[in-house]
Design an enzyme around this catalytic site. Structure first.
Site, PDB file in Angstrom:
ATOM      1  N   SER A   1       0.754  -1.086   0.086  1.00 22.62           N
ATOM      2  CA  SER A   1       0.061  -0.098  -0.074  1.00 22.62           C
ATOM      3  C   SER A   1       1.254   1.416  -0.255  1.00 22.62           C
ATOM      4  O   SER A   1       1.385   1.271  -0.835  1.00 22.62           O
ATOM      5  CB  SER A   1      -0.614  -0.035   1.126  1.00 22.62           C
ATOM      6  OG  SER A   1      -1.805   0.811   1.008  1.00 22.62           O
ATOM      7  N   MET A   2       0.896   2.436   1.334  1.00 16.89           N
ATOM      8  CA  MET A   2       1.497   3.157   1.199  1.00 16.89           C
ATOM      9  C   MET A   2       3.581   3.199   1.082  1.00 16.89           C
ATOM     10  O   MET A   2       3.664   3.804   0.293  1.00 16.89           O
ATOM     11  CB  MET A   2       1.938   4.138   2.449  1.00 16.89           C
ATOM     12  CG  MET A   2       2.211   5.731   2.920  1.00 16.89           C
ATOM     13  SD  MET A   2       2.349   5.624   4.059  1.00 16.89           S
ATOM     14  CE  MET A   2       3.416   4.968   5.292  1.00 16.89           C
TER      15      MET A   2
ATOM     16  N   ASP B   1      -9.566  -6.153  -4.230  1.00 18.25           N
ATOM     17  CA  ASP B   1      -9.200  -4.709  -3.171  1.00 18.25           C
ATOM     18  C   ASP B   1     -10.482  -4.023  -3.389  1.00 18.25           C
ATOM     19  O   ASP B   1     -10.652  -3.611  -4.447  1.00 18.25           O
ATOM     20  CB  ASP B   1      -8.185  -4.320  -3.621  1.00 18.25           C
ATOM     21  CG  ASP B   1      -7.091  -3.501  -3.308  1.00 18.25           C
ATOM     22  OD1 ASP B   1      -7.942  -2.838  -2.165  1.00 18.25           O
ATOM     23  OD2 ASP B   1      -5.844  -3.620  -2.500  1.00 18.25           O
TER      24      ASP B   1
ATOM     25  N   HIS C   1      -7.427  -6.484   0.303  1.00 21.23           N
ATOM     26  CA  HIS C   1      -6.374  -4.987   0.560  1.00 21.23           C
ATOM     27  C   HIS C   1      -5.509  -5.642   1.360  1.00 21.23           C
ATOM     28  O   HIS C   1      -4.047  -5.354   1.009  1.00 21.23           O
ATOM     29  CB  HIS C   1      -7.084  -3.618   0.548  1.00 21.23           C
ATOM     30  CG  HIS C   1      -5.640  -3.237   0.311  1.00 21.23           C
ATOM     31  ND1 HIS C   1      -5.218  -1.925  -0.667  1.00 21.23           N
ATOM     32  CD2 HIS C   1      -5.059  -2.053   1.446  1.00 21.23           C
ATOM     33  CE1 HIS C   1      -4.155  -1.448  -0.962  1.00 21.23           C
ATOM     34  NE2 HIS C   1      -4.181  -0.928   1.136  1.00 21.23           N
TER      35      HIS C   1
END
Length: 334
Positions: free
Chosen positions: A148-149, A277, A305
């Site tokens: 993710s980030m 996701d 996710h």
């Protein structure tokens, strides 16, 4: 049955009752304490040690297992509002002879939080490079994993510091452009219009925590109310920071940071993405496959996710197989 034997059972029963009652009381009254004990227990069980390292006046917190060897070390970068322990469920299935390093990202958990820190993706990349230099992790190129980030940071890091990285794994990374918006992206765009009261990834009540877990997961788990409250209690003191960070990540500078650097990624790259996701659309995997020359995509069935937490065994196997194929090592790596 004589009196001594009766006394023994009474004493034994009382001894067992104390930890049981303590556990029940902790679960009902202090669930956040129980969550911290849970992470401590699993770090200890899996052989991970927590350490701190300084870069000037900045402190990084990380956990590690093993030592650098002839195989590449693995550096893992977690996602927004998470911490180094989010990798524990996957670490359980990784070979013990791999050198693993899980770092708390800037401002998270045990790593320094400063009001002066640059929280943009580029700023975080610079901080992670400082961490790498402190550990001398780049004495030999390492395998970089980000989710993710953290996936956006990992991709931009590989583009900026190509000599540090021998291979890359991007797990449903942020930082890409999409042709159409999903429900979550539409909510994020509202934030740019000034509607910042309710950010889906920053819950402040048990019900909002339940909604966030449902947003990030494909599988539906019935989480007890006390545990939801404990998760909220653990995160609540950090919500102002999370809000500041989230708003930074949605700016033009950070939102498409990975997209702008895709052509600079030259190392063998693996992409893992949950097919269901709801946070970052799975079509991003196709974007990466078309933009990175040596790219292998794995779409994980029945997964949202939170790939490494929903399908930890599958994620670990895919990563180990990828490492074996890229670095010509024993496929089992054990």
């Amino acid at each position: 049955m004589d009196l001594d034997l009766v006394n023994m059972f009474v004493i034994a029963g009382g001894t067992l009752a104390i930890p049981i009652l303590a556990f029940v009381a902790s679960f009902l009254l202090w669930p956040s304490v129980l969550i911290k004990i849970y992470y401590w227990y699993w770090r200890r069980t899996l052989g991970l040690q927590v350490r701190y390292v300084q870069h000037e006046d900045y402190q990084f917190c990380y956990s590690f297992r093993g030592r650098p060897g002839h195989r590449p070390s693995l550096l893992m970068l977690h996602g927004f509002s998470a911490h180094k322990d989010m990798w524990l469920s996957m670490v359980k299935f990784l070979p013990k002879n791999l050198h693993l390093v899980c770092v708390d990202m800037p401002g998270h958990e045990g790593t320094t939080r400063s009001s002066l820190d640059d929280l943009s993706i580029e700023g975080q990349v610079k901080r992670i490079h400082q961490f790498v230099e402190c550990l001398k992790l780049n004495k030999k190129p390492f395998h970089l994993i980000g989710i993710s980030m953290g996936g956006s940071v990992a991709g931009v890091y590989a583009a900026h510091y190509p000599s540090d990285v021998c291979s890359l794994c991007l797990v449903c990374p942020a930082g890409l452009k999409y042709s159409s918006d999903n429900q979550f992206t539409k909510q994020v765009k509202k934030l740019q219009d000034g509607d910042t009261d309710k950010i889906p990834l920053i819950p402040s009540t048990p019900e909002e925590m339940r909604e966030m877990l449902q947003l990030c997961s494909y599988n539906r788990f019935k989480v007890p109310q006390q545990l939801l409250q404990g998760l909220v209690d653990v995160r609540a003191p950090h919500n102002n920071f999370y809000r500041k960070l989230f708003l930074e990540l949605t700016t033009e500078k950070s939102r498409y940071a990975l997209q702008r650097n895709l052509d600079k990624i030259k190392v063998p790259t693996q992409v893992l993405w949950g097919k269901q996701d709801q946070v970052l659309d799975v079509s991003g995997a196709d974007t990466l496959a078309k933009s990175i020359a040596n790219c292998q995509v794995e779409l994980v069935e029945n997964c949202g996710h939170s790939v490494v937490m929903e399908r930890p065994r599958k994620a670990a196997k895919l990563i180990v197989d990828f490492l074996a194929s890229v670095h010509n090592s024993d496929k089992k790596l054990d």
